[in-house]
Scaffold this motif. Structure first.
Motif, PDB file in Angstrom:
ATOM      1  N   VAL A  38       0.845  -1.185   0.000  1.00 37.12           N
ATOM      2  CA  VAL A  38       0.000   0.000   0.000  1.00 37.12           C
ATOM      3  C   VAL A  38       0.886   1.243   0.000  1.00 37.12           C
ATOM      4  CG1 VAL A  38      -1.892  -1.126   1.237  1.00 37.12           C
ATOM      5  CG2 VAL A  38      -0.116   0.086   2.518  1.00 37.12           C
ATOM      6  N   GLU A  40       0.934   5.260   1.662  1.00 38.72           N
ATOM      7  CA  GLU A  40       0.325   6.202   2.591  1.00 38.72           C
ATOM      8  C   GLU A  40       0.434   7.583   1.956  1.00 38.72           C
ATOM      9  OE1 GLU A  40       1.836   8.080   6.633  1.00 38.72           O
ATOM     10  OE2 GLU A  40       1.200   6.000   6.944  1.00 38.72           O
ATOM     11  N   CYS A  41      -0.685   8.256   1.804  1.00 41.46           N
ATOM     12  CA  CYS A  41      -0.645   9.520   1.079  1.00 41.46           C
ATOM     13  C   CYS A  41      -1.377  10.642   1.807  1.00 41.46           C
ATOM     14  CB  CYS A  41      -1.225   9.348  -0.323  1.00 41.46           C
ATOM     15  SG  CYS A  41      -2.953   8.885  -0.357  1.00 41.46           S
ATOM     16  N   SER A  42      -0.965  11.851   1.473  1.00 40.41           N
ATOM     17  CA  SER A  42      -1.606  13.070   1.954  1.00 40.41           C
ATOM     18  C   SER A  42      -1.868  13.964   0.748  1.00 40.41           C
ATOM     19  CB  SER A  42      -0.716  13.798   2.964  1.00 40.41           C
ATOM     20  OG  SER A  42      -0.466  12.999   4.096  1.00 40.41           O
ATOM     21  N   LYS A  75      -3.790  11.789   4.744  1.00 41.51           N
ATOM     22  CA  LYS A  75      -3.018  10.749   5.416  1.00 41.51           C
ATOM     23  C   LYS A  75      -3.815   9.451   5.488  1.00 41.51           C
ATOM     24  CE  LYS A  75       0.287  10.081   9.135  1.00 41.51           C
ATOM     25  NZ  LYS A  75       0.849  10.568  10.412  1.00 41.51           N
ATOM     26  N   ILE A  76      -4.035   8.895   4.316  1.00 44.68           N
ATOM     27  CA  ILE A  76      -4.778   7.646   4.223  1.00 44.68           C
ATOM     28  C   ILE A  76      -3.919   6.618   3.496  1.00 44.68           C
ATOM     29  CG2 ILE A  76      -7.048   8.749   4.267  1.00 44.68           C
ATOM     30  CD1 ILE A  76      -7.122   8.561   1.264  1.00 44.68           C
ATOM     31  N   SER A  77      -4.242   5.363   3.720  1.00 49.08           N
ATOM     32  CA  SER A  77      -3.522   4.279   3.061  1.00 49.08           C
ATOM     33  C   SER A  77      -4.351   3.767   1.896  1.00 49.08           C
ATOM     34  CB  SER A  77      -3.244   3.138   4.048  1.00 49.08           C
ATOM     35  OG  SER A  77      -2.361   3.577   5.065  1.00 49.08           O
ATOM     36  N   ARG A  80      -1.677   0.175  -3.805  1.00 50.04           N
ATOM     37  CA  ARG A  80      -0.744   0.751  -4.777  1.00 50.04           C
ATOM     38  C   ARG A  80      -1.373   0.776  -6.163  1.00 50.04           C
ATOM     39  NH1 ARG A  80       4.049   2.511  -4.899  1.00 50.04           N
ATOM     40  NH2 ARG A  80       4.398   1.928  -2.735  1.00 50.04           N
ATOM     41  N   LYS A 114       5.489   6.624   1.017  1.00 49.52           N
ATOM     42  CA  LYS A 114       4.685   7.727   1.533  1.00 49.52           C
ATOM     43  C   LYS A 114       4.717   8.857   0.503  1.00 49.52           C
ATOM     44  CE  LYS A 114       5.285   6.806   6.463  1.00 49.52           C
ATOM     45  NZ  LYS A 114       5.694   7.356   7.775  1.00 49.52           N
ATOM     46  N   SER A 137       8.419  10.722   2.654  1.00 49.80           N
ATOM     47  CA  SER A 137       8.954   9.954   3.782  1.00 49.80           C
ATOM     48  C   SER A 137      10.019  10.767   4.503  1.00 49.80           C
ATOM     49  CB  SER A 137       9.557   8.635   3.278  1.00 49.80           C
ATOM     50  OG  SER A 137      10.679   8.886   2.438  1.00 49.80           O
TER      51      SER A 137
END
Length: 250
Positions: A38, A40-42, A75-77, A80, A114, A137
């Motif tokens: 996965v 993690e994104c913002s 900030k959710i996962s 990919r 990230k 990251s």
């Protein structure tokens, strides 16, 4: 003699079995990680919180993007994906067709875990949206560092904290602030390819902060002074590993 050979054969088989087991476990672990990989994104919008609602697509579903004033949001996962796509909801969709209009997309680098997705609205009505994916990251962008992102159409030279880096179009530079515990102001100068100063200021740096500096082209004709946006984020200091206490030998 026979007993020695027999022992040697058993030991060899045990070593071979151990190697095969380790290989199988490694392959299973790799497959498991690949299957559950996965990101993690913002989210960040150049205009902070836009009036229109924006969405991103996962498979056949559309999910709203949340934004905050001068700060990361989301900030959710996510599972990919090869590309991250941004849409807007249509006011009067045609029956039987998608209710969303495609605006922009960005490739998702496979090595990033990230990500920060930056949405850039067009400067003119006939312009197009743009979305940029950045490695967010702490390994790539640590505490007490500044990340300068060149979103203009020309190379920019950045002078900061005793260092000079040339940042090409759509590239970035990570530069250490080198401040002490109290923090402080550090002069920052940006120059165009001809060496002309296009931006100069003093940036406040703090040891527990990550400072994102977004550099975008100006919109006034004949003025090469860029638009600059600052995004600050506080990051807790890493907890030091406990030092083992030697046990006295009686």
């Amino acid at each position: 003699m026979m007993k020695s050979r027999h022992t040697f054969c058993i030991a060899s088989l045990l070593v071979l079995f151990s190697l095969l087991s380790d290989q199988l476990l490694a392959e299973e672990k790799a497959e498991e990680q690949q299957a559950s990989k996965v990101i993690e994104c913002s989210f960040l919008h150049w205009g902070d919180v836009p009036e229109e609602k924006l969405f991103f697509r996962m498979g056949e579903e559309y999910h709203p993007m949340t934004f905050r004033m001068s700060a990361r949001a989301g900030k959710i996962s996510l599972k990919r994906m090869a590309e991250f796509e941004v849409f807007r909801e249509l006011e009067n969709p045609v029956e039987g067709e998608a209710a969303y209009e495609f605006l922009a997309s960005a490739a998702v680098p496979s090595e990033f875990g990230k990500l920060l997705f930056l949405v850039l609205p067009p400067d003119k009505e006939e312009g197009q949206y743009r979305v940029v994916a950045m490695d967010d990251s702490v390994e790539a962008f640590p505490r007490a560092y500044f990340l300068f992102v060149n979103l203009t159409e020309q190379m920019i030279s950045v002078e900061f904290s005793g260092e000079t880096q040339e940042v090409d179009v759509n590239e970035n530079a990570v530069m250490q602030s080198k401040v002490d515990e109290k923090g402080g102001f550090i002069p920052c100068i940006m120059r165009d390819p001809d060496g002309e100063t296009i931006y100069g200021t003093r940036l406040f740096a703090q040891p527990n902060g990550r400072e994102l500096v977004l550099i975008r082209s100006g919109i006034r004709e004949g003025n090469n002074r860029p638009r600059v946006k600052f995004i600050s984020q506080s990051v807790a200091a890493p907890v030091p590993e406990p030092v083992p206490v030697p046990v006295p030998v009686p």
